[in-house]
Enzyme design. Structure first.
Site, mmCIF file in Angstrom:
data_model
loop_
_atom_site.group_PDB
_atom_site.id
_atom_site.type_symbol
_atom_site.label_atom_id
_atom_site.label_comp_id
_atom_site.label_asym_id
_atom_site.label_seq_id
_atom_site.Cartn_x
_atom_site.Cartn_y
_atom_site.Cartn_z
ATOM 1 N N CYS A 95 8.071 29.689 38.037
ATOM 2 C CA CYS A 95 9.233 30.539 37.800
ATOM 3 C C CYS A 95 10.367 29.988 38.656
ATOM 4 O O CYS A 95 10.243 28.899 39.228
ATOM 5 C CB CYS A 95 8.922 32.000 38.141
ATOM 6 S SG CYS A 95 8.304 32.237 39.825
ATOM 7 N N THR A 96 11.457 30.711 38.781
ATOM 8 C CA THR A 96 12.620 30.171 39.472
ATOM 9 C C THR A 96 12.344 29.902 40.945
ATOM 10 O O THR A 96 12.560 28.794 41.439
ATOM 11 C CB THR A 96 13.815 31.130 39.338
ATOM 12 O OG1 THR A 96 14.047 31.402 37.965
ATOM 13 C CG2 THR A 96 15.065 30.513 39.951
#
Length: 245
Positions: free
Chosen positions: A183-184
């Site tokens: 994810c980020t």
């Protein structure tokens, strides 16, 4: 030269005094001229902040003076202008909502793979045990559309609360493989990895998320940009903002 330091950081750690901590953090950050968002939940802390370098580092050093946050690490990038309009300190039930109370990362992290090691796996086509490596994007569909790893699975979820059902629907496809959730910055993929492991899937998380990958590896195996939740909109593998119409 870019003069605004942007940091994103999270830590799963028990916080029982959120109501008392909220005004203290708001006062400290405000006095230093920081803007952005701090989220406090019983399960931990998540922040996105920006200001001049000295102010940001002073705030983080002070925060780490609390033994609960001593292990906080931050992903850094730079910009020419302040990407946030104001400072917000929010209380939430979860720092990233999954609606699975049994998933408690503050009680134990999911195994993580470092960016350099994952690049070696991707370069050689398997992990250190010879197993197929599957990259699983745990972000929302609109974020994925900005960019993702080549060949990564994208279940087109619209919000993270949909992840458990999507995982159940695809569980059999993942068995026998090494699944790397990403994810980020690391929050969603950490919860995702724990959930998958409890479902019998051999899952690990990408340590530091996409921003950590950009920092240590650059753009290898990556296509496009990485969406961020501020006025920069997206970052390239060099961690520089990209202009969007």
């Amino acid at each position: 030269m870019a003069s605004v330091l942007n940091v994103s950081a999270y830590l799963f750690t028990r916080i029982d005094d959120r109501e008392q901590l909220r005004p203290l953090l708001r006062e400290r950050a405000g006095a230093l001229g920081l803007k952005g968002t701090i989220i406090l939940a019983e399960e931990g802390l998540n922040l996105f902040l920006a200001a001049d370098e000295a102010s940001v580092r002073s705030f983080l050093d002070d925060l780490r003076g609390d033994v609960r946050f001593a292990g906080l690490t931050a992903r850094e990038s730079w910009s020419d202008a302040q990407p946030f309009r104001k400072l917000l300190v929010k209380l939430k039930r979860e720092i990233i909502r999954m609606d699975r109370p049994a998933i408690r990362p503050e009680s134990g992290r999911a195994p993580a793979v470092a960016p350099v090691r994952l690049r070696r796996w991707l370069d050689q086509g398997h992990d250190d045990d010879g197993r197929e490596v599957v990259l699983l994007d745990t972000r929302n569909a609109f974020e994925v559309d900005y960019g993702t790893f080549a060949g990564a699975l994208d279940w087109r979820i619209e919000r993270f609360t949909q992840f458990p059902d999507a995982a159940a629907a695809h569980r059999d496809e993942l068995r026998g493989k090494t699944v790397v959730s990403f994810c980020t910055g690391g929050i969603r993929c950490e919860k995702a990895a724990i959930h998958l492991r409890e479902a019998g899937v051999e899952a690990v998380q990408l340590d530091g998320g996409i921003l950590g990958w950009f920092e240590h590896v650059g753009g290898a195996h990556w296509t496009g940009e990485c969406f961020v939740f501020d006025e920069r909109e997206a970052l390239g593998p060099d961690l520089a903002p990209r202009a969007h119409a």
